[in-house]
Design a protein around this motif. Sequence first.
Motif, short mmCIF file in Angstrom:
data_model
loop_
_atom_site.label_atom_id
_atom_site.label_comp_id
_atom_site.label_asym_id
_atom_site.label_seq_id
_atom_site.Cartn_x
_atom_site.Cartn_y
_atom_site.Cartn_z
N GLU A 3 0.86 -1.19 0.00
CA GLU A 3 0.00 0.00 0.00
C GLU A 3 0.89 1.23 0.00
OE1 GLU A 3 -3.34 -0.18 0.04
OE2 GLU A 3 -3.34 -2.36 0.10
N THR A 4 0.55 2.20 -0.80
CA THR A 4 1.37 3.42 -0.89
C THR A 4 0.52 4.67 -0.69
OG1 THR A 4 1.07 3.52 -3.28
CG2 THR A 4 3.04 2.39 -2.49
N ARG A 5 1.17 5.68 -0.16
CA ARG A 5 0.54 6.99 -0.06
C ARG A 5 1.31 7.93 -0.97
NH1 ARG A 5 1.58 10.39 4.70
NH2 ARG A 5 0.68 12.40 4.23
N ARG A 6 0.59 8.52 -1.90
CA ARG A 6 1.24 9.34 -2.93
C ARG A 6 0.93 10.81 -2.73
NH1 ARG A 6 2.73 6.20 -7.48
NH2 ARG A 6 2.11 4.04 -7.25
N MET A 7 1.87 11.63 -3.18
CA MET A 7 1.70 13.08 -3.18
C MET A 7 2.35 13.63 -4.45
SD MET A 7 2.58 14.16 0.76
CE MET A 7 2.27 15.88 0.46
N THR A 8 2.24 14.91 -4.62
CA THR A 8 2.94 15.56 -5.74
C THR A 8 3.85 16.65 -5.18
OG1 THR A 8 1.11 17.10 -6.07
CG2 THR A 8 1.13 15.12 -7.43
N ALA A 9 4.97 16.82 -5.82
CA ALA A 9 5.94 17.85 -5.42
C ALA A 9 6.11 18.82 -6.58
CB ALA A 9 7.27 17.21 -5.06
N PRO A 10 6.06 20.13 -6.29
CA PRO A 10 6.26 21.10 -7.38
C PRO A 10 7.71 21.09 -7.85
CG PRO A 10 6.06 22.22 -5.28
CD PRO A 10 5.82 20.78 -5.00
N SER A 11 7.88 21.16 -9.16
CA SER A 11 9.23 21.13 -9.73
C SER A 11 9.25 21.94 -11.02
CB SER A 11 9.64 19.69 -10.01
OG SER A 11 10.90 19.63 -10.61
N THR A 12 10.42 22.43 -11.37
CA THR A 12 10.61 23.16 -12.63
C THR A 12 11.46 22.30 -13.55
OG1 THR A 12 10.52 25.26 -11.45
CG2 THR A 12 11.44 25.30 -13.65
N SER A 13 10.94 22.05 -14.74
CA SER A 13 11.67 21.23 -15.71
C SER A 13 12.12 22.08 -16.89
CB SER A 13 10.78 20.10 -16.24
OG SER A 13 10.33 19.30 -15.19
N PRO A 14 13.38 21.94 -17.31
CA PRO A 14 13.82 22.68 -18.50
C PRO A 14 13.12 22.14 -19.74
CG PRO A 14 15.58 21.26 -17.67
CD PRO A 14 14.45 21.15 -16.71
#
Length: 193
Positions: A3-14
């Motif tokens: 079982e996993t708990r997921r989130m999102t992280a803000p990031s800047t991609s070139p």
Amino acid sequence: TIETRRMTAPSTSPMGYAEKYVIVEEEIALSNGSAPINRILRYDAFPTVTDCKVISDKIMTKGEMAVTVIYCAENSPSPQILKTVVPFSQILDMQGVTDECECETKSSLAFLDIKPKTNMSGECKSFSMSAKLLLCVDAFCQNDVPIICDAFSRKYEADFKKEKITFTKMCESLKDRFHFKQNITLNEGVYSV
């Protein structure tokens, strides 16, 4: 069985990089009442990008070039200084950029030539300027990267390792210009510079 708990992280991609040469040609006239030009002593220009807009697969840039010409006028012992601002704009192609992307634009002077120009009556009352600028654009897009922040198993005993991952994020673009002034003390008196 995990079982996993997921989130999102803000990031800047070139997203990409583009560069393009821009030719800027302009006739710079002297103000009314100015004496005709005898010869040019020195000239220089500093280009600056003032605005950058992203449209699908294209980047529109606007800027201005501060031009300074120091010249000798006819029948005048002291040099004259002419300062003006010449606008420029250019569209650069870049695949994959959208209006949600941000860009970092730099401009540099690759070539500059300024010559006196004679009018129909034979007087030199203007300058003919030809400049070549190099525009460089880096495009970045904000992305939310999916990450797993916790995990466990209902069936088996498990030992999970956690590691910190660093994401880069562009917070703000700095476009400040700084001027430095200093007085120079000389041992002898100076008549002119």
